[in-house]
Design a protein around this motif. Structure first.
Motif: not given
Ligand SMILES: *[C@@H]1O[C@H](CO)[C@@H](O)[C@H](O)[C@H]1NC(C)=O
Ligand SMILES: *[C@@H]1O[C@H](CO)[C@@H](O)[C@H](O)[C@H]1NC(C)=O
Ligand SMILES: *[C@@H]1O[C@H](CO)[C@@H](O)[C@H](O)[C@H]1NC(C)=O
Length: 376
Positions: A97-109
């Motif tokens: 679906g090629t959305c970006w991971d902007v939801s996980s704690t790792a992505a937001l760190t």
């Protein structure tokens, strides 16, 4: 005589350059050795024929269902790169679906090891390889790519001098605690928080950081039903909160960069471009972007409407739908199974069921964003 001497010298230099293994110029090229890449994000690069000395870098990030190639051909940045000599990095999402991971704690760190970290590593690689100007690294993107733009501005504030988000959400708004999740509360604009809340969310992505932060310009349409327009207001709160500005604009400029957009100046480092009646399928203003990034001369406070139309494009004009259809007409996992204007199959291959969590616009940015049955 002199002419031919110089020709020989130049030829020798070119060979040296090629011998060092530079990526092929003036075409979109994949780079597979850019460094730590635990989420499997792909890197594509566009190095113009007329590369400037100590070039600037623009990271240009695609929308859900998009690819590096689609964003390369559907946005004005590669053309502008030839004009101004900067390098464009087009990251590509590793997810279905090629959305970006902007939801996980790792992505937001900061250095959390997710997509945002991989993109930062692409920048570091490019600075080293091409002697790029680390003080002129910029980020922009559409939709999911705009979410990532805000996330990168928060997680790597030391890396980016400026950002431009086309129809995104504030950094942290899409948090679900899962990788590549979808936060409907945020997408539907049901979150209204204070400046302090959003500024704190951004600051917590890189605890202890006290250095400079990128200036941000936020584009959004008032008729966006994919990422509701409240996300404009919340994102403005986030960055005005970071810079200590009021959410009341200092200056309001109608029809700028062009009708039906109004440009709001909240301070030197935060601006909004709000389009009345504009949907999620928002126009990219290449010339105005160049001014915001300081690549093109002129004071950003006196931006004029882009002169030509050649460097303007909508991000979606060349984006091909990527719907996957399983045998018998039933949709595969993540295949689109509904939404506004959808004329394809509305049944899903077992064991999946059609679970419309957002009605995507046919032909728009989010057409065939294959998340309709994202949640089983
Ligand atoms: C990152 O992961 C992608 C997908 O697996 C791969 O194509 C690419 O080569 C990887 N790059 C690096 C530097 O590991
Ligand atoms: C969505 O994000 C908001 C904050 O932005 C959060 O309060 C909410 O719990 C999130 N939803 C999910 C499903 O995680
Ligand atoms: C959000 O911002 C726009 C543009 O400034 C404004 O027209 C609108 O009223 C704002 N919405 C809310 C809920 O404050």
């Amino acid at each position: 005589m002199f002419v031919s001497l110089w020709s020989i010298l130049l030829l020798a230099l070119c060979q040296l350059t090629l011998a060092e293994g530079m990526e092929k110029r003036a075409s979109l090229t994949q780079v597979t050795n850019f460094g730590e890449n635990s989420s499997g994000t792909k890197m594509y690069i566009y190095v113009p024929n007329k590369l400037a000395a100590k070039p600037a870098i623009i990271v240009a990030i695609h929308y859900c269902s998009g690819t590096a190639q689609a964003y390369y051909s559907g946005t004005p940045y590669a053309t502008l790169a030839e004009q101004y000599g900067f390098i464009v990095i087009y990251p590509e999402s590793p997810y279905s679906g090629t959305c970006w991971d902007v939801s996980s704690t790792a992505a937001l760190t900061h250095n959390g090891g997710a997509d945002s970290n991989s993109i930062a590593n692409m920048v570091t690689y490019t600075i080293g390889k091409y002697g790029a100007d680390s003080s002129r690294v910029f980020v922009t993107g559409s939709s999911s790519g705009a979410m990532m733009t805000n996330v990168l501005a928060a997680t790597y504030p030391e890396m980016f001098a400026a950002g431009i988000a086309y129809s995104g959400v504030p950094a942290g708004c899409f948090y679900t605690g899962t990788v590549n999740g979808w936060n409907s509360t945020c997408s539907q604009g049901k979150i209204s928080q204070t400046q302090n809340y959003w500024a704190t969310v951004a600051k917590n992505m890189y605890p202890g950081y006290t250095g400079p932060r990128p200036k941000m310009r936020i584009h959004h349409g008032s008729a966006d039903t994919t990422l509701y327009p409240q996300n404009y207001n919340e994102t403005i709160k986030q960055w005005t909160g970071i810079f200590g500005y009021s959410t009341t604009p200092q200056q309001t400029i109608p029809n700028n960069p062009a009708s039906p957009y109004t440009r709001y100046i909240y301070g030197a480092n935060v601006e909004g471009v709000y389009g009345t009646g504009v949907t999620h399928n928002i126009k990219i203003f290449g010339d105005a972007d160049m001014e915001w990034f300081g690549i093109k001369g002129g004071s950003t406070a006196t931006t004029t409407a882009p002169s030509g139309t050649t460097t303007q494009a909508t991000a979606t004009s060349t984006a091909a739908p990527t719907t996957t259809t399983a045998a018998g007409g039933a949709q595969a996992q993540y295949g689109q199974c509904g939404g506004i204007g959808w004329t394809g199959s509305t049944t899903c291959a077992s064991p999946y069921t059609c679970n419309v969590i957002n009605s995507y616009i046919s032909g728009g940015l989010a057409n065939s964003v294959n998340r309709a049955n994202y949640e089983l």
